[in-house]
Write an enzyme that holds these catalytic residues in place. Sequence first.
Site, mmCIF file in Angstrom:
data_model
loop_
_atom_site.group_PDB
_atom_site.id
_atom_site.type_symbol
_atom_site.label_atom_id
_atom_site.label_comp_id
_atom_site.label_asym_id
_atom_site.label_seq_id
_atom_site.Cartn_x
_atom_site.Cartn_y
_atom_site.Cartn_z
ATOM 1 N N LYS A 3 0.844 -1.202 0.000
ATOM 2 C CA LYS A 3 0.000 0.000 0.000
ATOM 3 C C LYS A 3 0.876 1.248 0.000
ATOM 4 O O LYS A 3 0.633 2.218 -0.715
ATOM 5 C CB LYS A 3 -0.932 -0.007 1.222
ATOM 6 N N ASP A 28 -10.878 2.951 3.866
ATOM 7 C CA ASP A 28 -11.171 1.518 3.749
ATOM 8 C C ASP A 28 -12.676 1.292 3.553
ATOM 9 O O ASP A 28 -13.099 0.206 3.181
ATOM 10 C CB ASP A 28 -10.743 0.790 5.043
ATOM 11 N N GLN A 30 -4.729 -1.533 9.709
ATOM 12 C CA GLN A 30 -4.604 -2.863 9.100
ATOM 13 C C GLN A 30 -5.226 -3.921 10.020
ATOM 14 O O GLN A 30 -4.868 -4.012 11.196
ATOM 15 C CB GLN A 30 -3.126 -3.171 8.832
#
Length: 290
Positions: A53, A120, A97
């Site tokens: 990422k 997200d 995460q």
Amino acid sequence: MTAKIIDGKEISQAIRKKIEQEVKMLLAENIVPGLAVILVGDNQASKTYVANKQKACKDLGMHSVLIQLADSVSQSDLIDKINELNNDESIHGILVQLPLPKHVNEKDIIEAISPEKDVDGFHPINIGRMMTGQDAFLPCTPYGVVEMLKYIGIDLEGKHAVVVGRSNIVGKPAGQLLLNENATVTYCHSKTDDLALHTKQADILVAAVGKRNTITAGHVKQGAVVIDVGMNRNDEGKLCGDVDYDQVKAIASYITPVPGGVGPMTITMLIKNTVKAAGRRRQIALEALN
Ligand code: NDP
């Protein structure tokens, strides 16, 4: 029939080229889209995802920050960190995460992220906006699935989409996004009786289970489009999906490989959401001036 392969890397590259133009426009106005990733603990798979990422951000000239916290971090310290990032003008997107250690409540952490920085797309506000057809940050993997289908020119309207899996981050939103595109959607899950009965009716079959060979030739209608979200390891330790690729590619019209299918799209959608967040902030600042 041998299925055409949906090349997630190629589609990702094409989308990233467009994102690059948007980043350049923002950079010209001294706005550097910024993503902060919080990584808790030492999970090797998580570290790899996070590194990918960050690389994607850097490749596009974006700002990227990694905050690494010990496995033992308390929930309140983690929330303090998120609040700091919520108030940091240089950060447009925040990602924590997953998975998190057991002592941390994932729901509380997701809800601590400002919905305007929730790139997200897991915050209930963004999920609610998605469900009601409003502008929202869409969850990256399902968003990537729909963008892939659009890219290869599949008209989703009126199609029967069957989604196998109903997690909050993949299965449920994948079905919702397909519904938003006017597909007729069926969800299957671990309690579904006779999985093949349902999956064999699918024009579009999305597998998001996390168990290899869940979908075999006997689960697929001739000519169906098969999207494999699963990420599993085979006996040799190689990455594979939920679909028995060799069997199913002889029946489907299109199929995604694993690796090289949905995976690259997920990161691209994260970057797209971050740039969108930066663009939104710019818009708000401009409106405040007028
Ligand atoms: P979860 O474990 O949260 O959900 C799995 C779902 O599959 C559940 O809804 C479960 O049903 C269902 N299920 C389990 N066994 C069966 C079965 N035999 N038949 C039908 N349904 C079944 O996983 P995630 O949704 O988080 O992830 C799914 C897969 O996608 C994983 O392999 C994951 O690694 C991968 N993934 C890939 C990404 C990418 O970028 N390519 C990103 C995110 C995930 P029930 O609800 O009843 O338990």
